[in-house]
Design an enzyme around this catalytic site. Sequence first.
Site, mmCIF file in Angstrom:
data_model
loop_
_atom_site.group_PDB
_atom_site.id
_atom_site.type_symbol
_atom_site.label_atom_id
_atom_site.label_comp_id
_atom_site.label_asym_id
_atom_site.label_seq_id
_atom_site.Cartn_x
_atom_site.Cartn_y
_atom_site.Cartn_z
ATOM 1 N N ASP A 130 26.584 39.570 40.079
ATOM 2 C CA ASP A 130 27.285 40.944 39.874
ATOM 3 C C ASP A 130 26.045 42.541 39.703
ATOM 4 O O ASP A 130 26.415 43.947 39.221
ATOM 5 C CB ASP A 130 28.031 41.130 39.450
ATOM 6 C CG ASP A 130 29.645 42.498 40.317
ATOM 7 O OD1 ASP A 130 28.670 43.230 40.939
ATOM 8 O OD2 ASP A 130 30.040 43.676 39.096
ATOM 9 N N ASP A 168 29.661 37.514 46.555
ATOM 10 C CA ASP A 168 28.590 38.238 46.530
ATOM 11 C C ASP A 168 27.507 37.667 46.192
ATOM 12 O O ASP A 168 26.417 38.614 46.690
ATOM 13 C CB ASP A 168 28.665 39.289 45.587
ATOM 14 C CG ASP A 168 29.617 40.590 46.537
ATOM 15 O OD1 ASP A 168 30.588 40.475 48.112
ATOM 16 O OD2 ASP A 168 30.154 41.507 45.765
ATOM 17 N N ASP A 317 40.135 46.003 38.961
ATOM 18 C CA ASP A 317 38.974 45.963 39.166
ATOM 19 C C ASP A 317 37.337 46.369 38.122
ATOM 20 O O ASP A 317 36.666 45.897 38.094
ATOM 21 C CB ASP A 317 38.740 46.437 40.705
ATOM 22 C CG ASP A 317 39.305 46.604 41.974
ATOM 23 O OD1 ASP A 317 39.133 44.982 42.142
ATOM 24 O OD2 ASP A 317 39.823 46.492 42.092
#
Length: 342
Positions: A130, A168, A317
């Site tokens: 991330d 991701d 989130d």
Amino acid sequence: MYRKDTGRGQGFAARGVRAGAALAGAALLLAGCSSGDGDDGASSPPVKQQPKDKDPFWVNPDGKAAKQAASYAEDGKKDEAGQVRKIAEQPVAEWLLPENAEDQARGFTEAAEQADRDALLVLYNIPHRDCGQYSGGGAADGNAYRAFVDQVAKGIGDRHATVILEPDAVLHMVDNCTPEQFHEERYDLLNGAIGKLKSLKNTKVYLDAGNAGWKNPDSLWEPLKRSGVEQADGFSVNVSNFQTTEASTEFGRKLSAKIGDKPFVIDTGRNGAGPYDKGKDPWCNPPGRALGKTPTTKTSDPLVDAYLWVKRPGESDGTCRGGPKAGEWWPEYALGLAKASG
């Protein structure tokens, strides 16, 4: 999430959840414990499994939503309990912590097997995860990551599991959020993880491929191939995001055409109202969102293997729009998602 449409909000450190607690929960599940059991007439009814023919994935009867529903019921908040049960009654993925990964994988898959269901697991521990944002972290280096994958594989064994691999991780190489000097190692780690997990007798693997907010899917198919997607069962889209099922299907089909018509799965947990397009970080705890299609393998498209709830609806989130740290349970947001879904 690092950029507009690529984020996660599921960080291990930020979640504030310790491996010991996860293992204790798995032990309780195997012992037959579930939220809402007891003689109190105000308690929430036990959470049951969904019909296996349309939804073969395990519903955690002691998940966060189940506990919240039970708490609301005990407080006499019948309407709120009913709303949160919309989440509690559906299977959601278990995001494995790097600590004691073998025991966690074993505990969740054993609990699922006991219920005659398949475990749905997420591996989210790639080094430089991330890009250092809300869910930053990951394994210290490549060797630590390989050891983590080995532990997960040993814990799963021959039991049935579906694994969503590294949300991701590929997309963040394409947008150069992950520095280029780490790309070759990441390709090697993803290939190795797919190979290890696919060596298991009853494990399916879906490599994450981002979401429909990424406007140029043509830039993704080659990195997906380099990451080993052709050896996987398919790929996943829309994990932790809000893109509609229709947009996600179109996006997935475009990618699939470039990688041998591989099937894919869609995270529909929070996409019932589509993406939010106002203000800063529209991906982070956007208001007015809704639960999406419930998990099922009975989809409207032959290339879509399943609609899944990968990101747990009701978990934050990140510390935006009044939310707690990434991955922490947020009752108010869970209620909002449930109420907006009708």
